[in-house]
Every structure is written in C-alpha cells, then in structure tokens.
Design a protein around this motif. Structure first.
Motif, short mmCIF file in Angstrom:
data_model
loop_
_atom_site.label_atom_id
_atom_site.label_comp_id
_atom_site.label_asym_id
_atom_site.label_seq_id
_atom_site.Cartn_x
_atom_site.Cartn_y
_atom_site.Cartn_z
N TYR A 1 -1.24 -5.10 -2.54
CA TYR A 1 -1.44 -6.23 -3.44
C TYR A 1 -0.41 -6.22 -4.57
O TYR A 1 -0.20 -5.18 -5.20
N PRO A 2 0.19 -7.37 -4.87
CA PRO A 2 0.90 -7.49 -6.15
C PRO A 2 -0.12 -7.37 -7.29
O PRO A 2 -1.30 -7.66 -7.10
N ALA A 3 0.33 -6.93 -8.46
CA ALA A 3 -0.59 -6.79 -9.59
C ALA A 3 0.17 -6.96 -10.90
O ALA A 3 1.32 -6.52 -11.02
N HIS A 4 -0.50 -7.61 -11.86
CA HIS A 4 0.07 -7.79 -13.20
C HIS A 4 1.45 -8.45 -13.14
O HIS A 4 2.40 -8.02 -13.80
N ASP A 5 1.53 -9.52 -12.33
CA ASP A 5 2.77 -10.31 -12.19
C ASP A 5 3.93 -9.50 -11.60
O ASP A 5 5.09 -9.89 -11.75
N ALA B 1 5.43 -7.64 -7.98
CA ALA B 1 5.29 -7.52 -6.53
C ALA B 1 4.82 -6.11 -6.19
O ALA B 1 4.98 -5.17 -6.97
N PHE B 2 4.22 -5.98 -5.01
CA PHE B 2 3.92 -4.63 -4.53
C PHE B 2 5.22 -4.00 -4.05
O PHE B 2 5.97 -4.59 -3.27
N GLU B 3 5.47 -2.79 -4.50
CA GLU B 3 6.65 -2.05 -4.05
C GLU B 3 6.29 -0.58 -3.90
O GLU B 3 5.57 -0.02 -4.73
N ALA B 4 6.76 0.02 -2.84
CA ALA B 4 6.53 1.45 -2.61
C ALA B 4 7.75 2.06 -1.94
O ALA B 4 8.47 1.40 -1.19
N ILE B 5 7.97 3.33 -2.24
CA ILE B 5 8.98 4.12 -1.55
C ILE B 5 8.25 5.21 -0.78
O ILE B 5 7.40 5.91 -1.34
N SER B 6 8.55 5.33 0.50
CA SER B 6 7.85 6.28 1.37
C SER B 6 8.85 7.17 2.09
O SER B 6 9.97 6.75 2.39
N VAL B 7 8.40 8.37 2.38
CA VAL B 7 9.20 9.33 3.16
C VAL B 7 8.36 9.80 4.33
O VAL B 7 7.25 10.32 4.14
N ILE B 8 8.87 9.60 5.54
CA ILE B 8 8.18 10.01 6.76
C ILE B 8 8.68 11.39 7.17
O ILE B 8 9.89 11.61 7.32
N LEU B 9 7.74 12.32 7.33
CA LEU B 9 8.08 13.69 7.71
C LEU B 9 7.76 13.89 9.19
O LEU B 9 6.64 14.23 9.56
N SER C 1 0.04 -10.58 -1.14
CA SER C 1 -0.77 -9.50 -0.58
C SER C 1 -0.51 -9.38 0.92
O SER C 1 -0.31 -10.37 1.61
N SER C 2 -0.51 -8.17 1.40
CA SER C 2 -0.21 -7.90 2.81
C SER C 2 -1.30 -7.05 3.42
O SER C 2 -1.54 -5.92 2.97
N GLY D 1 2.32 -2.67 -8.30
CA GLY D 1 1.25 -3.25 -7.50
C GLY D 1 0.16 -2.23 -7.20
O GLY D 1 0.09 -1.17 -7.80
N GLU D 2 -0.69 -2.59 -6.22
CA GLU D 2 -1.80 -1.73 -5.83
C GLU D 2 -1.89 -1.66 -4.31
O GLU D 2 -1.50 -2.59 -3.62
N MET D 3 -2.44 -0.56 -3.81
CA MET D 3 -2.63 -0.39 -2.37
C MET D 3 -4.05 0.10 -2.10
O MET D 3 -4.50 1.06 -2.73
N GLU D 4 -4.71 -0.57 -1.19
CA GLU D 4 -6.04 -0.15 -0.75
C GLU D 4 -5.90 0.52 0.61
O GLU D 4 -5.18 0.03 1.48
N ALA D 5 -6.58 1.63 0.78
CA ALA D 5 -6.55 2.35 2.06
C ALA D 5 -7.97 2.66 2.49
O ALA D 5 -8.79 3.09 1.69
N TYR D 6 -8.25 2.44 3.78
CA TYR D 6 -9.59 2.69 4.33
C TYR D 6 -9.44 3.60 5.54
O TYR D 6 -8.69 3.30 6.47
#
Length: 262
Positions: free
Chosen positions: A69-73, A75-83, A18-19, A37-42
């Motif tokens: 957060y990693p989830a269900h065994d 890792a957390f992974e995401a692909i993002s594009v910055i505009l 988790s990061s 995985g999962e991501m929490e945003a506040y």
C-alpha cells in the motif's frame, strides 16, 4: 504505475497504487527493507503489517500473501535481496556453518539495526547502473554476514537445505486452502509427491483436491460477504480465486445468487 528493477536478485519495487501481488510460494530466502508505504503479509495463521523503515526476513518453502500500500502520500517502495540456495550452500561450505534445526516461522521482523539499514541505503544508487553478477554475489554475501551478526540463530534458517518433511495433510489444508497455488506446490510443502498428495487427500476428504478447494473457498466467501459485509472485489482474492468473473460464476452456481446480492 508499477516499477520493478531486478539486478540478479537485488530488487527494487515501486507501486503508486495498492498492489495485491497474488499468492506467493517463496522458493528462496529473502530480505526486504520498506523504503516507504506499508506492506501486509499473511502466512495462513496471522496477518502482519510492516511500515516504512521495517526490515523483514522471509523463509523459503513458505506460503505468504503480500499486499503493498502507498501511505502518507508516498508510493510503496521496497528494496529486496534474494538469497538463493546455491549462494547459501557455497557460503555454508566456506564458513563451515550448518543448521542445527529447522525454523518453522515464515516471517521475521528484524530489530532496529544500523548496519543492515545502512546496507540497504547503500544499495539505492545501484539501480541507476548495470551491475555484474560477481559484484551482486559479493553484496549478497555481505548481507549474510550482517544477518548472522544481527542474530546468530539465523544460521538455522539460512543453512537448512532439506526439503519439507511429511506433515499432517488435513491440518495443512484447513489452514492454507485460500492460497491460490498449484497442487504440485501444496504437495511439495506437505512432503509428498503429487500422486501421493492426491491419494492421501481423497482418503481424508473423500473428494478431489480441486473440488474440495473450490467448495471450501466458496463457503468462506459466503461468510465474508454475509457476516463481514465485505465486497466481492475484495473477497475473491481473499479466498483464493484468480479472477472476479470466475468467482462470481462459481458462487452463483453453488448458492443460486450472485455474490453482489448477498
């Protein structure tokens, strides 16, 4: 282990643990696809949870805290594009698109969209190659077209190029005091120069911003420790301290007892 690849604003992130990514002053619009995985945003008002397959659009000039957060065994992974703004300004001029009004929301979870999901799936092989900036820019423009096809109202979000206007300082600070960002960024988000921000702040709160922020964060920390039974290692980031040692020292100095003894 954390791994990040950045292809001129097209990014892939992977966390085996988790990061808590710290505070985020979002300077440019961006879109993220949660691969696993999962991501929490506040955002200062509400906590959102995004899961595998979700696509999230986030607005520039906003404060958002992300926890991944990693989830269900997996890792957390995401692909993002910055505009970035220069790209959006060029697109706006070429397509003759302008914003009609500013959008206040910071985060938008997109409805299921095969075209945008397919766009991100097609990006996965990119991270095994060196991509030139011209190709990356074309790919970003493709995403802008897809976003406008998905929701025409995103025009008001993407092509609003003004800076934040002057807002109620007291309300803003009472909502965002636990975001650990420089005063200059808080000033910008309230539509003020740093000097005006400090002057207005002392008129309202009768103390300096730094002193008020520390006291406010410590009071919130005491509540979380005493009433919510949270642990020090979780509380210090929640209320806006950078390190556990600084938090512990400041807490004991104010309350006469270490946070672990509450």
């Amino acid at each position: 282990m954390a791994k990040e690849i950045n292809l001129h604003g097209i990014q892939r992130t992977c966390y085996a643990k988790s990061s808590k990514a710290g505070e985020q002053f979002i300077k440019d619009h961006g879109l993220s696809w949660i691969v696993s995985g999962e991501m929490e945003a506040y955002d200062g008002h509400t906590k959102y949870v995004y899961r595998k397959g979700d696509i999230v659009l986030y607005r520039k000039n906003a404060l958002v805290r992300f926890v991944k957060y990693p989830a269900h065994d997996e890792a957390f992974e995401a692909i993002s594009v910055i505009l970035d703004e220069s790209l959006l300004q060029d697109f706006s001029q070429q397509q003759q698109l302008v914003s009609q009004k500013a959008m206040k929301e910071s985060l938008f979870k997109l409805e299921p969209d095969e075209l945008i999901q397919g766009y991100f799936i097609a990006l996965q092989p990119w991270f095994d190659h060196h991509m030139n900036t011209d190709l990356v820019e074309l790919k970003k423009k493709e995403l802008i077209h897809l976003l406008l096809h998905h929701n025409k109202n995103f025009r008001d979000l993407l092509f609003h190029f003004g800076t934040p206007g002057k807002i109620n300082l007291e309300g803003f600070m009472n909502t965002h005091y636990h975001f650990n960002v420089p005063l200059s960024e808080l000033a910008f988000l309230t539509g003020r120069s740093l000097a005006t921000f400090k002057r207005d702040f002392e008129k309202i709160f009768q103390t300096s911003p730094n002193r008020w922020l520390q006291q406010k964060r410590l009071e919130e920390a005491y509540y979380l420790l005493h009433n919510k039974k949270m642990k020090s290692k979780d509380v210090y980031l929640e209320v806006g301290f950078e390190t556990l040692s600084h938090f512990s020292y400041a807490f004991k100095n104010k309350f006469g007892v270490s946070p672990s003894n509450i």
